[in-house]
Enzyme design. Sequence first.
Site, PDB file in Angstrom:
ATOM      1  CG  HIS A  61      -2.003   1.012   1.165  1.00  0.00           C
ATOM      2  ND1 HIS A  61      -3.196   0.880   1.845  1.00  0.00           N
ATOM      3  CD2 HIS A  61      -2.084   2.204   0.520  1.00  0.00           C
ATOM      4  CE1 HIS A  61      -3.957   1.933   1.616  1.00  0.00           C
ATOM      5  NE2 HIS A  61      -3.295   2.765   0.817  1.00  0.00           N
ATOM      6  CG  HIS A  63      -1.071   6.595  -2.060  1.00  0.00           C
ATOM      7  ND1 HIS A  63      -2.271   6.564  -2.732  1.00  0.00           N
ATOM      8  CD2 HIS A  63      -1.318   6.020  -0.853  1.00  0.00           C
ATOM      9  CE1 HIS A  63      -3.203   5.999  -1.963  1.00  0.00           C
ATOM     10  NE2 HIS A  63      -2.636   5.662  -0.819  1.00  0.00           N
ATOM     11  CG  PHE A  64       5.867   5.229  -5.017  1.00  0.00           C
ATOM     12  CD1 PHE A  64       5.827   5.601  -3.672  1.00  0.00           C
ATOM     13  CD2 PHE A  64       6.705   4.190  -5.375  1.00  0.00           C
ATOM     14  CE1 PHE A  64       6.615   4.953  -2.709  1.00  0.00           C
ATOM     15  CE2 PHE A  64       7.499   3.536  -4.417  1.00  0.00           C
ATOM     16  CZ  PHE A  64       7.452   3.912  -3.090  1.00  0.00           C
ATOM     17  CG  ASN A  95      -4.815   7.784  -4.753  1.00  0.00           C
ATOM     18  OD1 ASN A  95      -3.820   7.094  -4.926  1.00  0.00           O
ATOM     19  ND2 ASN A  95      -4.966   8.544  -3.677  1.00  0.00           N
ATOM     20  CG  HIS A 182     -10.321   3.582   1.796  1.00  0.00           C
ATOM     21  ND1 HIS A 182      -9.361   4.557   1.882  1.00  0.00           N
ATOM     22  CD2 HIS A 182     -11.281   3.940   2.685  1.00  0.00           C
ATOM     23  CE1 HIS A 182      -9.721   5.450   2.801  1.00  0.00           C
ATOM     24  NE2 HIS A 182     -10.891   5.095   3.290  1.00  0.00           N
ATOM     25  CG  HIS A 238      -6.038   2.292   5.197  1.00  0.00           C
ATOM     26  ND1 HIS A 238      -7.381   2.066   5.256  1.00  0.00           N
ATOM     27  CD2 HIS A 238      -5.819   2.993   4.066  1.00  0.00           C
ATOM     28  CE1 HIS A 238      -7.938   2.603   4.195  1.00  0.00           C
ATOM     29  NE2 HIS A 238      -7.019   3.174   3.462  1.00  0.00           N
ATOM     30  CG  ASP A 312      -2.466   4.843   3.294  1.00  0.00           C
ATOM     31  OD1 ASP A 312      -2.236   5.088   2.095  1.00  0.00           O
ATOM     32  OD2 ASP A 312      -3.444   5.311   3.897  1.00  0.00           O
ATOM     33  CG  HIS A 316       0.162  14.817   1.335  1.00  0.00           C
ATOM     34  ND1 HIS A 316      -0.512  14.881   0.131  1.00  0.00           N
ATOM     35  CD2 HIS A 316      -0.436  13.825   2.039  1.00  0.00           C
ATOM     36  CE1 HIS A 316      -1.476  13.964   0.123  1.00  0.00           C
ATOM     37  NE2 HIS A 316      -1.441  13.313   1.258  1.00  0.00           N
TER      38      HIS A 316
END
Length: 451
Positions: A61, A63-64, A95, A182, A238, A312, A316
């Site tokens: 899990h 997010h690259f 996403n 999710h 998660h 996860d 940011h």
Amino acid sequence: MPIDLVIDGGKLVSPDAIVDGAIAIDGGQIVAVGTLAGLPSARQTIDAKGLHVLPGAIDVHVHFRQPGYDHKETWSSGTAAAAVGGVTTVFDMPNTNPPTATVEAVKEKLAIAGAQAIIDFGVYGLIGEHTLDKLEGMLAAGAISHKLYMGSENPLVPCPSDGAILEAFETLARLGVRCTVHAENTPVLQWRGHQLMRSGRTDAGAHIEQHTDVATVEAVSRTAIFAEWTGAKVHIAHESSRHSLPHIRFAKSRGVDLTVETCPHYLFLSTDDGARVGDNFLRVKPPVREPGHCEPLWTALLDGTIDIISTDHAPHLPEEKRRGVIWDCAPGFPGVETSMRLMLNEVARGRWQITDYVRAACAAPAKAFGLWPRKGSLEIGADADIVLVDTQRRSQITAAKLHSRGNASPFDGYETVGLPIRTLVRGKTVAVDGSPVCEGGWGKPVTRSSS
Ligand code: NCD
Ligand code: ZN
């Protein structure tokens, strides 16, 4: 002919045992395990004396962020962070922008990742009302699995209707592929979010009230019921709430093929940490909740209710997380670089064993997603995805030094004992002593052998 590499003198860790031994590697795979005297001679030897030798962690899990949000992360920065953190395979979430919702988008993301990655990777395809007829095609194009946003406020990855979810599960049951969910109830999130905003709430507490525990309890239960009915295999992403645990246990007791992950921020943090890092900074979906959830989640991890440690990893920029209005604060944290050392610190503290860590971070994800025993193990025939760990090494996490572009970590300043100090992917050293040492393009897409 000498073989490529021998790693000698370390303690080899599997979910069941820690044994002194040497590992012989040739052509990127483990070809023998035993004592040095019994192994073929090698062109290179790594001395692992005093170190533990683990399979690389598999993080299902992350997010690259590419394509679409390069300022938060790239496949280059994300896989550098992962390699330094002892992670040798990641699965990337859909996403991105455009979302990974078509055969073309899967191919595009695999190409972007393939050019930059220094560790191996899988990409998720999106389960949506408009992708039901593309699920098989996305897998054929190389997607490792699919992601269902059952709790979503993001119009790029909307939650499908229950009818569409049921149909997706029927399709995935036929294909034999485990999807990741999710699990939150979207109408509850939307209704409560709207009401809270209308009443003028802008504080961090409103985010927790929006994501009330029952939103995840209900969605976990619905996922289990749909999976049971259709025969689909599902993976709960998660897990954040102690209130879900009895429902997970009930589903598993009924024989539902359900695997569950949690993440370091749910095991270590509560809303009390807001005083340290900033209440708004703590925003993540599902939320870091009020005190009282960490201990039951640890119990669930130790008794097998929770199978897998993921992160996860949702990077940011600090300024995106430090806004005055909670609804404007970007949700999520980077995790791939800090997870292993945080979990090893709990080995040093005696909360669990290093064998437990290898089960939850290496073996279980490989088994859940059909990569076992090629990934997640140190057995003969496995890919030589290996991490050398110094279980005694004391050091501090410094967020500004993390390799992620979005390095806003709530674990800034944490002291840990236990550190991955060298990471190999298919026999090649990709990170040493906190620095990536590999050119982009070494990472390869992973494929399922079974699931
Ligand atoms: C995720 C992200 O930033 O991509 N954030 C998070 O808090 N987990 C997306 C999401 O699940 O909303
Ligand atoms: Zn996520």
